[in-house]
Write a protein that holds these residues in place. Structure first.
Motif, PDB file in Angstrom:
ATOM      1  N   SER A  55       0.784   8.127   6.685  1.00 23.26           N
ATOM      2  CA  SER A  55       0.790   7.696   5.293  1.00 23.26           C
ATOM      3  C   SER A  55       2.271   7.876   4.804  1.00 23.26           C
ATOM      4  CB  SER A  55      -0.019   8.606   4.455  1.00 23.26           C
ATOM      5  OG  SER A  55       0.380   9.944   4.676  1.00 23.26           O
ATOM      6  N   GLY A  80       1.105  12.111  11.362  1.00 21.13           N
ATOM      7  CA  GLY A  80       0.869  13.444  10.937  1.00 21.13           C
ATOM      8  C   GLY A  80      -0.447  14.048  11.194  1.00 21.13           C
ATOM      9  N   THR A 130      -3.619  12.080  10.830  1.00 25.00           N
ATOM     10  CA  THR A 130      -3.830  11.109  11.962  1.00 25.00           C
ATOM     11  C   THR A 130      -4.444  11.733  13.253  1.00 25.00           C
ATOM     12  OG1 THR A 130      -1.942   9.559  11.241  1.00 25.00           O
ATOM     13  CG2 THR A 130      -2.721   9.361  13.563  1.00 25.00           C
ATOM     14  N   GLU A 164      -8.185  12.833  12.746  1.00 23.80           N
ATOM     15  CA  GLU A 164      -9.080  11.661  12.935  1.00 23.80           C
ATOM     16  C   GLU A 164      -9.165  11.475  14.182  1.00 23.80           C
ATOM     17  OE1 GLU A 164      -8.236   9.414   8.458  1.00 23.80           O
ATOM     18  OE2 GLU A 164      -6.988   8.914  10.136  1.00 23.80           O
TER      19      GLU A 164
HETATM   20  P1  AMP Z   1      -1.031  11.530   8.026  1.00 24.36           P
HETATM   21  O1  AMP Z   1      -0.748  10.958   9.695  1.00 24.36           O
HETATM   22  O2  AMP Z   1      -1.115  13.062   7.949  1.00 24.36           O
HETATM   23  O3  AMP Z   1      -0.068  10.646   7.230  1.00 24.36           O
HETATM   24  O4  AMP Z   1      -2.493  11.061   7.743  1.00 24.36           O
HETATM   25  C1  AMP Z   1      -2.792   9.893   7.656  1.00 24.36           C
HETATM   26  C2  AMP Z   1      -4.402   9.547   7.801  1.00 24.36           C
HETATM   27  O5  AMP Z   1      -4.985  10.548   6.876  1.00 24.36           O
HETATM   28  C3  AMP Z   1      -4.802   8.393   7.563  1.00 24.36           C
HETATM   29  O6  AMP Z   1      -5.466   7.756   8.630  1.00 24.36           O
HETATM   30  C4  AMP Z   1      -5.867   8.343   6.248  1.00 24.36           C
HETATM   31  O7  AMP Z   1      -7.028   8.151   6.615  1.00 24.36           O
HETATM   32  C5  AMP Z   1      -5.604   9.781   5.803  1.00 24.36           C
HETATM   33  N1  AMP Z   1      -4.627   9.949   4.899  1.00 24.36           N
HETATM   34  C6  AMP Z   1      -3.466  10.675   4.615  1.00 24.36           C
HETATM   35  N2  AMP Z   1      -2.604  10.402   3.488  1.00 24.36           N
HETATM   36  C7  AMP Z   1      -3.268   9.512   2.872  1.00 24.36           C
HETATM   37  C8  AMP Z   1      -2.876   8.598   1.839  1.00 24.36           C
HETATM   38  N3  AMP Z   1      -1.776   9.188   1.158  1.00 24.36           N
HETATM   39  N4  AMP Z   1      -3.585   7.657   1.341  1.00 24.36           N
HETATM   40  C9  AMP Z   1      -4.717   7.545   2.370  1.00 24.36           C
HETATM   41  N5  AMP Z   1      -5.110   8.106   3.442  1.00 24.36           N
HETATM   42  C10 AMP Z   1      -4.447   8.940   3.592  1.00 24.36           C
END
Ligand code: AMP
Length: 199
Positions: free
Chosen positions: A17, A114, A117, A120
């Motif tokens: 994100s 981050g 990701t 998940e």
């Molecule tokens: P990150 O890699 O920490 O940025 O997290 C991304 C993953 O977490 C994505 O695959 C989303 O499912 C979820 N996520 C985290 N932040 C967001 C955001 N601002 N909007 C939508 N989904 C998010």
């Protein structure tokens, strides 16, 4: 034997994100969104408008592709949801989101990102280890981003926290163009993987 993946696949992508990372990560995500739309696949993802998530969804939509976002209410209230998706599924919380995304997925792709990701990706790896999810999981190791993660997983196997067979749960590619071929080439994963889930 390779995995049987339906002709019109729903490909679930986990990605960043962040709007502040190297734009090369956004560009790769956009290339994947474009390739999925050209292949006639449905892109399923967390529904966000920012960072790699937004770049990927925009590219798929620009190519006339179908994009399904699965996002919790609270994120939509924060206006994090992409406003122009083919379908936006609202769910109660992060747990329901992961369950729903995995239910929809014929294959999973993880791009650099981050903690969201990673979380998940690890849920998907763990479910596959238990045979609760059997579809391909492709990790795009852009610029060696995931090298440290692979080292940690290999150490976990060396130290017998996991089984050597678990190395086949995921497949790594170094070029974004290899992602879709890797989905097709992924070996079948046994539904009774629970037999060797423990070491
Ligand atoms: P990150 O890699 O920490 O940025 O997290 C991304 C993953 O977490 C994505 O695959 C989303 O499912 C979820 N996520 C985290 N932040 C967001 C955001 N601002 N909007 C939508 N989904 C998010």
């Amino acid at each position: 034997m390779t995995t049987t993946v339906p002709t019109q696949r729903s490909v679930l992508v986990f990605c960043a994100s962040s709007s502040s990372c190297d734009p090369a990560y956004h560009a790769a995500a956009a290339r994947l969104g474009d390739a999925l739309a050209r292949a006639g696949d449905i892109l399923v993802y967390g529904g966000g408008a920012l960072g790699s998530m937004g770049a990927m969804a925009d590219a798929a939509l620009a190519q006339g592709g179908s994009v399904v976002g699965v996002i919790p209410h609270f994120m939509r209230e924060l206006e994090w949801a992409h406003p122009a998706l083919t379908q936006l599924q609202l769910v109660e919380d992060m747990h329901e989101r992961k369950r729903e995304m995995l239910r929809l997925a014929d294959a999973i792709v993880a791009l650099p990102g981050g903690s969201g990701t990673f979380e998940e990706l690890f849920e998907a790896i763990t479910q596959k280890r238990l045979g609760l999810f059997t579809k391909p999981i492709i990790i795009f190791n852009q610029n060696g981003f995931y090298d440290a993660l692979f080292s940690l997983l290999e150490r976990s196997i060396e130290e017998r926290f996991m089984n050597e067979k678990h190395l086949e749960i995921w497949h790594s590619v170094d070029d974004i163009a290899e992602v879709l071929p890797a989905i097709h080439a992924a070996p079948e994963w046994p539904a009774d993987a629970i037999r060797f889930a423990t070491v």
